[in-house]
Design an enzyme around this catalytic site. Structure first.
Site, PDB file in Angstrom:
ATOM      1  N   ALA A 137      35.044  54.395  33.893  1.00 29.94           N
ATOM      2  CA  ALA A 137      35.676  54.442  32.564  1.00 29.94           C
ATOM      3  C   ALA A 137      35.670  53.052  31.953  1.00 29.94           C
ATOM      4  O   ALA A 137      36.021  52.072  32.620  1.00 29.94           O
ATOM      5  CB  ALA A 137      37.114  54.931  32.679  1.00 29.94           C
TER       6      ALA A 137
ATOM      7  N   ARG B 156      36.288  51.426  27.732  1.00 29.34           N
ATOM      8  CA  ARG B 156      36.359  51.841  26.330  1.00 29.34           C
ATOM      9  C   ARG B 156      35.083  51.459  25.588  1.00 29.34           C
ATOM     10  O   ARG B 156      34.815  51.966  24.507  1.00 29.34           O
ATOM     11  CB  ARG B 156      37.612  51.301  25.661  1.00 29.34           C
ATOM     12  CG  ARG B 156      37.743  49.823  25.625  1.00 29.34           C
ATOM     13  CD  ARG B 156      39.093  49.470  25.040  1.00 29.34           C
ATOM     14  NE  ARG B 156      39.366  48.058  25.201  1.00 29.34           N
ATOM     15  CZ  ARG B 156      40.561  47.530  25.235  1.00 29.34           C
ATOM     16  NH1 ARG B 156      41.615  48.294  25.112  1.00 29.34           N
ATOM     17  NH2 ARG B 156      40.725  46.233  25.367  1.00 29.34           N
TER      18      ARG B 156
ATOM     19  N   GLU C  64      42.499  41.964  47.399  1.00 22.57           N
ATOM     20  CA  GLU C  64      41.920  40.683  47.835  1.00 22.57           C
ATOM     21  C   GLU C  64      41.388  39.871  46.661  1.00 22.57           C
ATOM     22  O   GLU C  64      41.500  38.641  46.622  1.00 22.57           O
ATOM     23  CB  GLU C  64      40.788  40.951  48.844  1.00 22.57           C
ATOM     24  CG  GLU C  64      40.172  39.720  49.437  1.00 22.57           C
ATOM     25  CD  GLU C  64      41.139  38.931  50.312  1.00 22.57           C
ATOM     26  OE1 GLU C  64      41.509  39.409  51.391  1.00 22.57           O
ATOM     27  OE2 GLU C  64      41.540  37.822  49.898  1.00 22.57           O
TER      28      GLU C  64
ATOM     29  N   GLY D  63      39.595  34.745  43.850  1.00 22.80           N
ATOM     30  CA  GLY D  63      38.283  35.400  43.677  1.00 22.80           C
ATOM     31  C   GLY D  63      37.635  35.842  44.965  1.00 22.80           C
ATOM     32  O   GLY D  63      38.082  36.792  45.613  1.00 22.80           O
TER      33      GLY D  63
ATOM     34  N   ILE E  91      37.327  34.250  47.862  1.00 25.10           N
ATOM     35  CA  ILE E  91      37.839  33.735  49.144  1.00 25.10           C
ATOM     36  C   ILE E  91      38.741  34.803  49.776  1.00 25.10           C
ATOM     37  O   ILE E  91      39.666  35.270  49.125  1.00 25.10           O
ATOM     38  CB  ILE E  91      38.670  32.443  48.950  1.00 25.10           C
ATOM     39  CG1 ILE E  91      37.894  31.389  48.171  1.00 25.10           C
ATOM     40  CG2 ILE E  91      39.153  31.903  50.285  1.00 25.10           C
ATOM     41  CD1 ILE E  91      38.712  30.138  47.826  1.00 25.10           C
TER      42      ILE E  91
ATOM     43  N   GLY F 240      32.518  33.756  31.984  1.00 24.96           N
ATOM     44  CA  GLY F 240      33.302  34.900  32.502  1.00 24.96           C
ATOM     45  C   GLY F 240      34.427  34.502  33.431  1.00 24.96           C
ATOM     46  O   GLY F 240      34.976  35.342  34.139  1.00 24.96           O
TER      47      GLY F 240
ATOM     48  N   GLU G 273      40.642  34.262  31.615  1.00 25.94           N
ATOM     49  CA  GLU G 273      41.346  35.514  31.362  1.00 25.94           C
ATOM     50  C   GLU G 273      41.125  35.942  29.911  1.00 25.94           C
ATOM     51  O   GLU G 273      40.744  35.119  29.067  1.00 25.94           O
ATOM     52  CB  GLU G 273      42.852  35.325  31.612  1.00 25.94           C
ATOM     53  CG  GLU G 273      43.196  35.026  33.055  1.00 25.94           C
ATOM     54  CD  GLU G 273      42.704  36.098  34.012  1.00 25.94           C
ATOM     55  OE1 GLU G 273      43.079  37.256  33.868  1.00 25.94           O
ATOM     56  OE2 GLU G 273      41.915  35.762  34.909  1.00 25.94           O
TER      57      GLU G 273
ATOM     58  N   LYS H 154      49.030  34.146  41.053  1.00 27.40           N
ATOM     59  CA  LYS H 154      48.404  34.161  42.388  1.00 27.40           C
ATOM     60  C   LYS H 154      49.326  33.534  43.428  1.00 27.40           C
ATOM     61  O   LYS H 154      49.429  34.012  44.566  1.00 27.40           O
ATOM     62  CB  LYS H 154      47.072  33.406  42.329  1.00 27.40           C
ATOM     63  CG  LYS H 154      46.048  34.090  41.425  1.00 27.40           C
ATOM     64  CD  LYS H 154      44.905  33.160  41.092  1.00 27.40           C
ATOM     65  CE  LYS H 154      43.863  33.824  40.219  1.00 27.40           C
ATOM     66  NZ  LYS H 154      42.948  32.882  39.570  1.00 27.40           N
TER      67      LYS H 154
HETATM   68  P1  NDP Z   1      36.578  41.974  31.289  1.00 31.72           P
HETATM   69  O1  NDP Z   1      37.268  41.840  29.972  1.00 31.72           O
HETATM   70  O2  NDP Z   1      35.269  41.320  31.469  1.00 31.72           O
HETATM   71  O3  NDP Z   1      36.418  43.521  31.645  1.00 31.72           O
HETATM   72  C1  NDP Z   1      37.406  44.480  31.412  1.00 31.72           C
HETATM   73  C2  NDP Z   1      36.735  45.728  30.882  1.00 31.72           C
HETATM   74  O4  NDP Z   1      37.705  46.768  30.819  1.00 31.72           O
HETATM   75  C3  NDP Z   1      36.188  45.526  29.465  1.00 31.72           C
HETATM   76  O5  NDP Z   1      34.908  46.132  29.350  1.00 31.72           O
HETATM   77  C4  NDP Z   1      37.244  46.233  28.617  1.00 31.72           C
HETATM   78  O6  NDP Z   1      36.758  46.692  27.385  1.00 31.72           O
HETATM   79  C5  NDP Z   1      37.634  47.373  29.516  1.00 31.72           C
HETATM   80  N1  NDP Z   1      38.947  47.919  29.202  1.00 31.72           N
HETATM   81  C6  NDP Z   1      40.064  47.266  28.847  1.00 31.72           C
HETATM   82  N2  NDP Z   1      41.076  48.139  28.642  1.00 31.72           N
HETATM   83  C7  NDP Z   1      40.584  49.372  28.860  1.00 31.72           C
HETATM   84  C8  NDP Z   1      41.134  50.684  28.813  1.00 31.72           C
HETATM   85  N3  NDP Z   1      42.410  50.888  28.493  1.00 31.72           N
HETATM   86  N4  NDP Z   1      40.332  51.730  29.089  1.00 31.72           N
HETATM   87  C9  NDP Z   1      39.049  51.527  29.418  1.00 31.72           C
HETATM   88  N5  NDP Z   1      38.450  50.314  29.481  1.00 31.72           N
HETATM   89  C10 NDP Z   1      39.226  49.243  29.218  1.00 31.72           C
HETATM   90  O7  NDP Z   1      37.612  41.460  32.400  1.00 31.72           O
HETATM   91  P2  NDP Z   1      37.277  40.877  33.833  1.00 31.72           P
HETATM   92  O8  NDP Z   1      36.280  41.716  34.510  1.00 31.72           O
HETATM   93  O9  NDP Z   1      37.050  39.409  33.733  1.00 31.72           O
HETATM   94  O10 NDP Z   1      38.703  41.018  34.549  1.00 31.72           O
HETATM   95  C11 NDP Z   1      39.144  42.263  35.040  1.00 31.72           C
HETATM   96  C12 NDP Z   1      40.337  42.019  35.952  1.00 31.72           C
HETATM   97  O11 NDP Z   1      39.924  41.201  37.042  1.00 31.72           O
HETATM   98  C13 NDP Z   1      41.506  41.276  35.301  1.00 31.72           C
HETATM   99  O12 NDP Z   1      42.710  41.750  35.838  1.00 31.72           O
HETATM  100  C14 NDP Z   1      41.284  39.818  35.735  1.00 31.72           C
HETATM  101  O13 NDP Z   1      42.478  39.069  35.781  1.00 31.72           O
HETATM  102  C15 NDP Z   1      40.756  40.045  37.127  1.00 31.72           C
HETATM  103  N6  NDP Z   1      39.953  38.976  37.685  1.00 31.72           N
HETATM  104  C16 NDP Z   1      38.915  38.439  36.957  1.00 31.72           C
HETATM  105  C17 NDP Z   1      38.115  37.467  37.509  1.00 31.72           C
HETATM  106  C18 NDP Z   1      36.980  36.867  36.764  1.00 31.72           C
HETATM  107  O14 NDP Z   1      36.356  35.944  37.288  1.00 31.72           O
HETATM  108  N7  NDP Z   1      36.660  37.344  35.553  1.00 31.72           N
HETATM  109  C19 NDP Z   1      38.347  36.991  38.876  1.00 31.72           C
HETATM  110  C20 NDP Z   1      39.449  37.625  39.551  1.00 31.72           C
HETATM  111  C21 NDP Z   1      40.218  38.573  38.952  1.00 31.72           C
HETATM  112  P3  NDP Z   1      36.848  45.686  26.110  1.00 31.72           P
HETATM  113  O15 NDP Z   1      35.842  44.617  26.361  1.00 31.72           O
HETATM  114  O16 NDP Z   1      36.535  46.576  24.969  1.00 31.72           O
HETATM  115  O17 NDP Z   1      38.238  45.140  26.086  1.00 31.72           O
HETATM  116  N1  HSE Z   2      40.781  33.372  35.110  1.00 31.15           N
HETATM  117  C1  HSE Z   2      40.794  33.312  36.525  1.00 31.15           C
HETATM  118  C2  HSE Z   2      40.361  31.934  36.957  1.00 31.15           C
HETATM  119  C3  HSE Z   2      39.866  34.348  37.104  1.00 31.15           C
HETATM  120  O1  HSE Z   2      39.832  31.185  36.144  1.00 31.15           O
HETATM  121  O2  HSE Z   2      40.570  31.581  38.119  1.00 31.15           O
HETATM  122  C4  HSE Z   2      39.963  34.447  38.602  1.00 31.15           C
HETATM  123  O3  HSE Z   2      41.183  34.951  39.000  1.00 31.15           O
END
Ligand code: NDP
Ligand code: HSE
Length: 437
Positions: free
Chosen positions: A43, A45, A129, A134, A136, A187, A190, A205
């Site tokens: 899923a 959006r 994890e 990330g 680790i 990427g 946040e 964290k």
């Molecule tokens: P992204 O914004 O890259 O990806 C999230 C995706 O989810 C987007 O495609 C977004 O769509 C979609 N989305 C958001 N809300 C909804 C919804 N209600 N229904 C369906 N789809 C939805 O985020 P990340 O992958 O970077 O991060 C995801 C999670 O992982 C977060 O909690 C983050 O803190 C965590 N995280 C991220 C790290 C990183 O390096 N990026 C590392 C460790 C943890 P849209 O783009 O339209 O908003």
């Molecule tokens: N925004 C977070 C960072 C992603 O920069 O460390 C990993 O949790």
């Protein structure tokens, strides 16, 4: 062993990485596991993105609730982020008897006590994890590898974005905003990068690690948080001249008085390994009473490093799904009814060493006035450096490093120093940690 049918919520940076890693390493993972992990429903959006990443191999939907309510899903992987919809989705998945994997440290730090209790009531796993550091495997290290120890302290560079920014500012002399947009492009950041640069993400964290390390409930509201937005390149340079690196550290310590939970820029001696962790890399130092200091290093953010942890959680779930609840590794390293609410120390009650920088009128007697205030507060000076005024300027920078002092004592002295006629503006205070023993 039963096949694992996975519903993926969010196929952005981490979700996309998770899909790719599972696809690429499917054969090896199946050999290790003796069964298969299948992402059967995705899923997001952004349906176009979901179709593009999955290449038409998986059913995609823009309705995340259709996934958590789907009868043929065993595990929901929540990778959308945020506190509201994500919380509802995770709690619905749990209520439906599904295991959950999440990388969402904000959700767990703020609502984790409720989520883990709900999961315990249903006997399902919530694995996370990827939420801390990330790629680790620090949760596994704290929960399992170090479980023989009384943990004394944990200190870590646990935000890749800020470490990347600080490294680029130091190495390339780039401006803060320039580097932040690069971190976003890569990427790491946040959705709201304030969480990164103001230390909130690191505090999320740290809250999780403190809970595991000390057997306490998750208490994000007790964390002291100070980010890197006020840091100047001047302080980074002066620190280097004195043999230190400035890092955004998350520190949690247990003492007889209580538990410290704090995130702030910190001077670390450059000879420490952790002082030389650069770019988006993370490192966590854990001090156990039996093992001594241990260091965990690796990529703290980004698609595939984070996916590495998400997929490892899926593998653990595939292995543990047939294990009775009481025989699984507890969510936070200790059964929830064994947690103890230890007193949490406010920042005014912590003791550490300090870097102080002040701008002073370059005239006789000023230094004596400053050192008298410090000596009246029984604050011992470790080192001092005076920078000559630039041509045409009447003021000089003085930098003082102190020995360990109680924060509230330091703050009283700083107020008195700022009250001196010869001092221009505010004193810059940065905490220092030796991280040796
Ligand atoms: P992204 O914004 O890259 O990806 C999230 C995706 O989810 C987007 O495609 C977004 O769509 C979609 N989305 C958001 N809300 C909804 C919804 N209600 N229904 C369906 N789809 C939805 O985020 P990340 O992958 O970077 O991060 C995801 C999670 O992982 C977060 O909690 C983050 O803190 C965590 N995280 C991220 C790290 C990183 O390096 N990026 C590392 C460790 C943890 P849209 O783009 O339209 O908003
Ligand atoms: N925004 C977070 C960072 C992603 O920069 O460390 C990993 O949790």
């Amino acid at each position: 062993m039963k096949e694992l049918r996975v519903g993926l919520l969010g196929i952005g940076t981490v979700g996309g990485g998770t899909f790719t890693v599972l696809q690429r390493n499917q054969a090896d993972i199946s050999r290790r596991l003796g069964t298969h992990i299948h992402i059967t429903l995705v899923a997001d959006r952004n349906l176009a993105l979901a179709k593009e990443v999955t290449g038409g191999q998986v059913t995609v939907t823009d309705d995340a609730f259709a996934v958590v309510n789907h009868p043929d899903i065993d595990v929901v992987v929540e990778l959308i982020g945020g506190y509201t919809v994500a919380k509802e989705l995770v709690l619905t998945a749990i209520a439906n008897g599904k295991h959950v994997v999440t990388a969402n440290k904000a959700l767990l730090a703020v609502h984790g006590n409720e989520i883990f209790q709900a999961a315990a009531n249903k006997g399902v796993i919530v694995a996370y994890e990827a939420a801390v550091a990330g790629g680790i495997p620090i949760i596994k290290a704290l929960r399992e590898g170090l479980s023989a120890n009384k943990i004394e302290w944990v200190a870590g560079i646990i935000n890749g974005t800020t470490n990347f920014i600080l490294s680029e500012m130091r190495d390339k002399g780039l401006a803060f905003t320039e580097v932040l947009s690069e971190a976003q492009r890569l990427g790491y950041a946040e959705a709201d990068p304030t969480f990164d640069v103001e230390g909130i993400d690191a505090a999320h964290k740290l809250t999780i690690m403190a809970s595991i390390a000390f057997g306490i409930p998750l208490q994000f509201d007790q964390a002291y948080t100070e980010g890197i937005t006020q840091l100047t390149t001047k302080d980074i340079q002066y620190a280097e001249e004195l043999g230190y690196r400035v890092k955004l550290l998350g520190i949690t310590k247990q003492s007889a008085a209580g538990v410290e939970l704090r995130v702030h820029p910190t001077l670390i001696p450059e000879k420490r390994l952790i002082a030389n962790v650069n770019g988006a890399m993370n490192a966590v130092l854990v001090k156990g009473d039996a093992v001594g200091p241990t260091l965990y290093y690796g990529a703290g953010a980004g698609a595939e490093p984070t996916a590495s942890s998400v997929v490892a959680d899926l593998i653990d779930i595939a292995r543990a799904q047939a294990t009775p609840f009481e025989q699984r590794v507890p969510y936070l390293g200790m059964p929830l009814d064994q947690q103890q609410p230890l007193p949490m120390l406010p920042i005014s009650e912590i003791s550490t060493a300090y870097y102080l920088r002040m701008r002073v009128l370059d005239k006789p007697g000023v230094l004596a006035e400053v050192t008298k205030i410090l000596s009246d507060g029984e604050i011992s000076i470790d080192a001092m450096m005076q920078k000559e005024p630039q041509e045409g300027e009447a003021e000089a920078d003085i930098v003082i490093l102190t020995h360990v002092t109680l924060e509230k004592t330091m703050d009283i002295a700083i107020k008195a120093i700022e009250g001196l006629a010869a001092i221009d503006g505010q004193v810059t205070k940065i905490r220092m940690e030796e991280l040796g023993r």
